[in-house]
Design a protein around this motif. Sequence first.
Motif, PDB file in Angstrom:
ATOM      1  N   UNK A  11      -6.650  -0.565  -5.397  1.00  0.00           N
ATOM      2  CA  UNK A  11      -7.016  -1.929  -5.010  1.00  0.00           C
ATOM      3  C   UNK A  11      -5.776  -2.676  -4.552  1.00  0.00           C
ATOM      4  N   UNK A  12      -5.888  -3.380  -3.399  1.00  0.00           N
ATOM      5  CA  UNK A  12      -4.791  -4.193  -2.874  1.00  0.00           C
ATOM      6  C   UNK A  12      -5.283  -5.624  -2.746  1.00  0.00           C
TER       7      UNK A  12
ATOM      8  N   UNK B  17       1.865  -2.254  -8.721  1.00  0.00           N
ATOM      9  CA  UNK B  17       3.007  -2.751  -7.946  1.00  0.00           C
ATOM     10  C   UNK B  17       2.725  -4.222  -7.657  1.00  0.00           C
ATOM     11  N   UNK B  18       3.671  -5.105  -7.966  1.00  0.00           N
ATOM     12  CA  UNK B  18       3.423  -6.539  -7.828  1.00  0.00           C
ATOM     13  C   UNK B  18       4.605  -7.244  -7.179  1.00  0.00           C
ATOM     14  N   UNK B  19       4.293  -8.265  -6.376  1.00  0.00           N
ATOM     15  CA  UNK B  19       5.316  -9.108  -5.751  1.00  0.00           C
ATOM     16  C   UNK B  19       4.919 -10.572  -5.926  1.00  0.00           C
ATOM     17  N   UNK B  20       5.879 -11.503  -5.888  1.00  0.00           N
ATOM     18  CA  UNK B  20       5.614 -12.917  -6.179  1.00  0.00           C
ATOM     19  C   UNK B  20       5.140 -13.711  -4.965  1.00  0.00           C
ATOM     20  N   UNK B  21       3.944 -13.407  -4.470  1.00  0.00           N
ATOM     21  CA  UNK B  21       3.303 -14.129  -3.367  1.00  0.00           C
ATOM     22  C   UNK B  21       4.236 -14.219  -2.147  1.00  0.00           C
ATOM     23  N   UNK B  22       4.552 -13.052  -1.615  1.00  0.00           N
ATOM     24  CA  UNK B  22       5.495 -12.961  -0.492  1.00  0.00           C
ATOM     25  C   UNK B  22       4.807 -12.707   0.848  1.00  0.00           C
ATOM     26  N   UNK B  23       3.472 -12.745   0.878  1.00  0.00           N
ATOM     27  CA  UNK B  23       2.744 -12.366   2.091  1.00  0.00           C
ATOM     28  C   UNK B  23       3.209 -13.059   3.350  1.00  0.00           C
TER      29      UNK B  23
ATOM     30  N   UNK C 206       0.831  -1.207   0.000  1.00  0.00           N
ATOM     31  CA  UNK C 206       0.000   0.000   0.000  1.00  0.00           C
ATOM     32  C   UNK C 206       0.866   1.258   0.000  1.00  0.00           C
ATOM     33  N   UNK C 207       1.859   1.291   0.860  1.00  0.00           N
ATOM     34  CA  UNK C 207       2.742   2.450   0.917  1.00  0.00           C
ATOM     35  C   UNK C 207       3.571   2.574  -0.360  1.00  0.00           C
ATOM     36  N   UNK C 208       4.040   1.439  -0.870  1.00  0.00           N
ATOM     37  CA  UNK C 208       4.820   1.475  -2.108  1.00  0.00           C
ATOM     38  C   UNK C 208       3.997   2.040  -3.254  1.00  0.00           C
TER      39      UNK C 208
ATOM     40  N   UNK D  66      -3.145  -0.434  -8.546  1.00  0.00           N
ATOM     41  CA  UNK D  66      -3.379  -1.700  -7.864  1.00  0.00           C
ATOM     42  C   UNK D  66      -2.057  -2.266  -7.385  1.00  0.00           C
ATOM     43  N   UNK D  67      -2.109  -2.961  -6.243  1.00  0.00           N
ATOM     44  CA  UNK D  67      -0.946  -3.680  -5.717  1.00  0.00           C
ATOM     45  C   UNK D  67      -1.347  -5.139  -5.548  1.00  0.00           C
TER      46      UNK D  67
END
Length: 524
Positions: free
Chosen positions: A226-227, A274-280, A109-111, A252-253
């Motif tokens: 959207x996140x 902004x996207x990351x490879x399922x790092x939650x 969200x911040x990114x 969207x993130x």
Amino acid sequence: MKVFVADKISEEGLAALQEAEDIEVVLNPGLPEDELAREVADSQAMIIRSGVKVTRKVIEAAQNLKVIGRAGVGVDNVDLEAATQKGIVVMNTPSGNTVAAAEHTFGLLLALLRNIPSAVQSLKSGKWERSLFVGYELNGKTLGVVGLGRIGSEVARIAQSFRMKVIAHDPYITSERAEEADIELVELEELFSRADIVTLHVPVTDQTRGMVNARMLSLMKPTAYLINCARGALVDEKALEEALNQGQIAGAALDVFSKEPPDCASLIANERVVATPHLGASTREAQINVGVQIARQVLAALKENSFDNAVNLPISDFTLLERYRTYIELTERIGVFIAQLVSGGMREVKISCSGACTDALAALKLALLKGLLTPATGGNVNFVNAAYLARQRGIKVEGVFTDEADYTNLVSCMVTTDKESCRVDGTVFGEELPRIVRINEFYMDVNPRGQFLVLKNVDVPGIIGQVGTCLGQAGINIGEYRLGRDDTHKNTLSLVSVDSMVPDEVVEKLRAIKGMQLVKKVSV
């Protein structure tokens, strides 16, 4: 007692097992199926992560296995049916990654709002472009949280520390519990239209799959974001990309995708994403948490017969369950039906039994809870944890016997939310014909299985024909059209069995029919 650790877990989790009295710990990760079966043969417990497949062959080889512990959430690598049939408890650790997932949500969200990834890339390429990356503050913004489970609630708490206003949608949370957390409960459409940022924290079910579609995205403000750090299948990725390209939303993130690795390269490459490879859940702390948590749960199961976070049923009385199997299945289906029919946070659940099925009241009560909670939990509810999940949500549960019934054997289910009450009665004709025989004041005869439209309308000529025409024009075949009338003959309730899912746009057309009071899709 032997605990077979079949996959790598954190050193802290392993130490918790090794320090326990009367526990032999065997660490042997990475075994193929045949060797896995041999190792588990004399084990009382087995601990796994996602890298081990516990097949029926492995389970059938286990002569003394009492519990399978998954250090993590997903148990799709375990044959749950085989484990249940053998009375083996399968448990997971759903809370171990709560903080990690919530923090990652805010990291994205911040990114997104502060343009951090683009600014970093610009600076690394030797540029100094401060004016291009002016962002937005979280202070004073409205965060819309879809789903107030463990992670959603933690996200809401963090948001409040940023002095954000939190609104949320969760049909399983009462208004009182939301008020205690200083959260405003709203309908889903209102959340999407009001929120500056929408964040998703629900499981994938038939009801939530593709819930963020073109229609929902069109409700969002052009300045909204959207996140999604929950599940990729919640979002129609093509609709999202189109909304971004057309400027319907600001950005969207995404940490999750409908297919992983993802095949939506253009969406990921979009400058508004902004996207990351399922790092939650990918933090050192989360891995320690799930390792220690599963170790403690397995030890409690072996030493105290305590089964926290069980995801299946350790069957003890096969005779009772088999004798009333049809009533138990009927009651669970009634629960699934009611959960999709009512609105508002559930407060009270009451089941009344008459006739011979009163012998199974305790099992029927759990079956009703399992059905009611299935849509909210993505199916991660069973007879073991149904009562716990209901208590966790502040739902009062009551089961009673009654002699006042219209049928020899009757199950009457009443659910009260903070907005309405709903009663559904069911019985079994013969031995294998389950039926819903009453919904509120409307009497009917419906087999509770399949896809339905629930329609309530003024009892006037022509509405049935308009419904049939609307569905026919959409290419939707009607299986059955069951109708009940109230005592005044002023209103009717219909359950229309359809052969395929009804699109939202068709539902809207049905709602526009003059005299129509209620249209809901229900999948049982």
